[in-house]
Design a protein around this motif. Structure first.
Motif, PDB file in Angstrom:
ATOM      1  N   LYS A   1       0.834  -1.208   0.000  1.00  0.00           N
ATOM      2  CA  LYS A   1       0.000   0.000   0.000  1.00  0.00           C
ATOM      3  C   LYS A   1       0.866   1.254   0.000  1.00  0.00           C
ATOM      4  CE  LYS A   1      -3.914   2.148   2.311  1.00  0.00           C
ATOM      5  NZ  LYS A   1      -4.939   1.993   3.349  1.00  0.00           N
TER       6      LYS A   1
ATOM      7  N   GLU B   1      -4.808  -6.775   3.887  1.00  0.00           N
ATOM      8  CA  GLU B   1      -5.995  -6.264   4.571  1.00  0.00           C
ATOM      9  C   GLU B   1      -6.860  -7.411   5.092  1.00  0.00           C
ATOM     10  OE1 GLU B   1      -7.617  -3.820   1.474  1.00  0.00           O
ATOM     11  OE2 GLU B   1      -6.281  -2.138   1.933  1.00  0.00           O
TER      12      GLU B   1
ATOM     13  N   ASN C   1       0.826   4.007  -3.004  1.00  0.00           N
ATOM     14  CA  ASN C   1       0.440   5.380  -2.693  1.00  0.00           C
ATOM     15  C   ASN C   1       1.596   6.372  -2.794  1.00  0.00           C
ATOM     16  OD1 ASN C   1      -2.273   4.787  -2.236  1.00  0.00           O
ATOM     17  ND2 ASN C   1      -1.888   4.233  -0.117  1.00  0.00           N
TER      18      ASN C   1
ATOM     19  N   GLU D   1      -1.360  -4.569  -5.833  1.00  0.00           N
ATOM     20  CA  GLU D   1      -2.737  -4.402  -5.348  1.00  0.00           C
ATOM     21  C   GLU D   1      -3.242  -5.694  -4.703  1.00  0.00           C
ATOM     22  OE1 GLU D   1      -4.525  -3.109  -9.006  1.00  0.00           O
ATOM     23  OE2 GLU D   1      -4.181  -0.988  -8.537  1.00  0.00           O
TER      24      GLU D   1
ATOM     25  N   MET E   1      -1.622  -6.039  -1.327  1.00  0.00           N
ATOM     26  CA  MET E   1      -2.254  -5.098  -0.407  1.00  0.00           C
ATOM     27  C   MET E   1      -3.590  -5.649   0.089  1.00  0.00           C
ATOM     28  SD  MET E   1      -3.446  -1.151  -1.111  1.00  0.00           S
ATOM     29  CE  MET E   1      -4.752  -1.651  -2.235  1.00  0.00           C
ATOM     30  N   THR E   2      -4.402  -6.170  -0.816  1.00  0.00           N
ATOM     31  CA  THR E   2      -5.701  -6.728  -0.441  1.00  0.00           C
ATOM     32  C   THR E   2      -5.546  -7.944   0.460  1.00  0.00           C
ATOM     33  OG1 THR E   2      -6.677  -5.910  -2.494  1.00  0.00           O
ATOM     34  CG2 THR E   2      -7.860  -7.670  -1.356  1.00  0.00           C
TER      35      THR E   2
END
Length: 91
Positions: A19, A78, A23, A71, A74-75
């Motif tokens: 992430k 999470e 970002n 991505e 990152m998911t």
């Protein structure tokens, strides 16, 4: 701590890092610049420059796959964080 929980913490930390990368303004600018460059160079190729077009096409799409992989990491991170919360809540 169990191996499963260790794995979840590892996935969580990888997700946080992914992430941060996604970002990061420098990373975003680099991806944007490279995509634009690959497209511009692809358009500039002559009719007989199949190899150059193929290389540029692969480079453009590989860059997209790198972003997609980040991505996904990152998911996953999470989701791992949510699993850790549930383990701690119900343990």
């Amino acid at each position: 701590m169990s191996q499963d929980k260790d794995d979840l913490h590892h996935e969580e930390s990888q997700g946080v890092r992914a992430k941060e990368i996604l970002n990061d303004d420098t990373f975003k600018k680099a991806v944007e610049t490279l995509k634009e460059t690959y497209l511009e160079e692809m358009i500039k190729t002559g009719i007989a420059e199949d190899e150059a077009r193929k290389y540029l096409w692969m480079s453009y799409h590989t860059l997209g796959k790198v972003v997609a992989n980040l991505e996904e990491v990152m998911t996953t991170g999470e989701l791992a964080r949510e699993q850790i919360k549930n383990i701690e809540k119900y343990s």
